[in-house]
Design a protein around this motif. Structure first.
Motif, PDB file in Angstrom:
ATOM      1  N   SER A  33       0.778  -1.214  -0.050  1.00  0.00           N
ATOM      2  CA  SER A  33       0.138  -0.145   0.065  1.00  0.00           C
ATOM      3  C   SER A  33       0.872   1.373  -0.015  1.00  0.00           C
ATOM      4  N   LEU A  34       0.195   2.351  -0.138  1.00  0.00           N
ATOM      5  CA  LEU A  34       1.039   3.647  -0.107  1.00  0.00           C
ATOM      6  C   LEU A  34       1.528   3.811   1.013  1.00  0.00           C
ATOM      7  N   LEU A  88       1.347   7.457  -7.179  1.00  0.00           N
ATOM      8  CA  LEU A  88       1.530   6.406  -6.684  1.00  0.00           C
ATOM      9  C   LEU A  88       2.519   5.249  -7.063  1.00  0.00           C
ATOM     10  N   ASN A  89       2.731   5.183  -8.420  1.00  0.00           N
ATOM     11  CA  ASN A  89       3.717   4.587  -8.875  1.00  0.00           C
ATOM     12  C   ASN A  89       4.924   4.759  -8.817  1.00  0.00           C
ATOM     13  N   ARG A  90       5.293   6.087  -8.859  1.00  0.00           N
ATOM     14  CA  ARG A  90       6.563   6.601  -8.601  1.00  0.00           C
ATOM     15  C   ARG A  90       6.986   6.636  -7.266  1.00  0.00           C
ATOM     16  N   ALA A  91       6.217   6.865  -6.224  1.00  0.00           N
ATOM     17  CA  ALA A  91       6.623   6.667  -4.905  1.00  0.00           C
ATOM     18  C   ALA A  91       7.426   5.262  -4.668  1.00  0.00           C
ATOM     19  N   LEU A  96      12.482   1.699  -4.157  1.00  0.00           N
ATOM     20  CA  LEU A  96      13.249   0.976  -4.783  1.00  0.00           C
ATOM     21  C   LEU A  96      14.689   1.533  -4.914  1.00  0.00           C
ATOM     22  N   GLU A  97      14.960   2.683  -5.514  1.00  0.00           N
ATOM     23  CA  GLU A  97      15.884   3.396  -5.388  1.00  0.00           C
ATOM     24  C   GLU A  97      16.677   3.658  -4.043  1.00  0.00           C
ATOM     25  N   ALA A 148       6.039  -0.899 -14.261  1.00  0.00           N
ATOM     26  CA  ALA A 148       6.758   0.236 -14.640  1.00  0.00           C
ATOM     27  C   ALA A 148       7.783   0.369 -13.799  1.00  0.00           C
ATOM     28  N   GLN A 149       7.881   0.489 -12.554  1.00  0.00           N
ATOM     29  CA  GLN A 149       8.837   0.937 -11.541  1.00  0.00           C
ATOM     30  C   GLN A 149      10.164  -0.187 -11.431  1.00  0.00           C
TER      31      GLN A 149
END
Length: 264
Positions: A33-34, A88-91, A96-97, A148-149
């Protein structure tokens, strides 16, 4: 160490320099979840500069690691439009980074579902230990969406050829296949997972925490930094290490035939 954040979706336990981080949403197979993404990022930030934390052990509660993204979060974002989905996706990509760059040794213990975002977390670990019966996969395309991420991290972990096969077929596979692919480093029966984890932690404790942090950053930099510049910088890092407190203690311990202080 810095105070750890209060968490609703994670269980945290600090034991002998090892921070055990357990994804704790068992009813959803620890779907990401976020809120969980935010709490994981806060934990990573809290320990980033703390050399008393030697390693992070990431695992899931209830027999599963992580079944991917939280569909409820996605449904909630739908009402807010495309920008909400991007955020949401970029978070998760930022998580991961940050997980990949954390100075401590990041160890993933992978059981049950290791899907989508869970697969991505496995790919940024330094050492991955999987149950032979764990179920790995990239199911996104079978849901009409894209990984995507996690895609860049999967490619770096197992190579473009295998990443294409797995992502474009949504194939599920077990811990033994994950070992063959190089996604994980160990694949053990459930009854032997803890023994393997303790062996790995004992090996990590033989290494100086500062030297490990510098070495990890150097290894990651080798993917992108020009070789000549990297080797020049590495020579300076080596000189600093030899003259630093860990280098002096390590070489002295070797001559005196004793264990260095950090390994006791």
């Amino acid at each position: 160490m810095n105070d750890l954040p209060h968490c609703e979706t994670l269980l945290l336990k600090l034991d002998a320099g090892v921070l055990h981080v357990t994804l704790d949403r068992p009813d959803s197979r620890n779907a990401m979840s976020l809120a969980m993404v935010g709490e994981l990022r806060a934990v990573l930030a809290a320990v980033n500069q703390d050399r008393n934390v030697r390693a992070l052990v990431l695992r899931g509660a209830g027999g599963h690691f992580c079944a991917g993204g939280d569909i409820k979060d996605m449904a909630g974002a739908r009402a807010r439009g495309g920008d909400a989905y991007r955020e949401l996706n970029r978070a998760f990509g930022a998580l991961l980074e940050e997980a990949q760059q954390v100075p401590q040794v990041l160890i993933a213990v992978l059981e049950g579902a290791v899907l989508g975002g869970g697969f991505g977390l496995a790919c940024v670990s330094d050492i991955a230990i999987a149950s032979t019966t764990a179920r790995f996969g990239l199911p996104e395309t079978s849901l009409g969406i894209v990984p995507a991420q996690i895609a860049p991290f999967v490619v770096k972990r197992i190579g473009l050829t295998q990443a294409r096969r797995l992502a474009l077929s949504a194939t599920r596979f077990d811990g033994l296949e994950a070992l063959r692919l190089g996604l994980v480093h160990f694949s053990e029966p459930d009854a032997e997972l803890e023994q393997r984890l303790q062996q790995v932690l004992e090996q990590v404790r033989q290494c100086a925490p500062g030297a490990n942090a510098t070495t990890k950053a150097l290894l990651l930099a080798s993917e992108d930094e020009p070789l000549d510049a990297l080797l020049d910088r590495a020579a300076g890092l080596f000189a600093d290490a030899v003259l630093g407190s860990e280098g002096v203690e390590g070489t002295t311990a070797f001559v005196q035939k004793r264990r260095p202080k950090w390994a006791r």
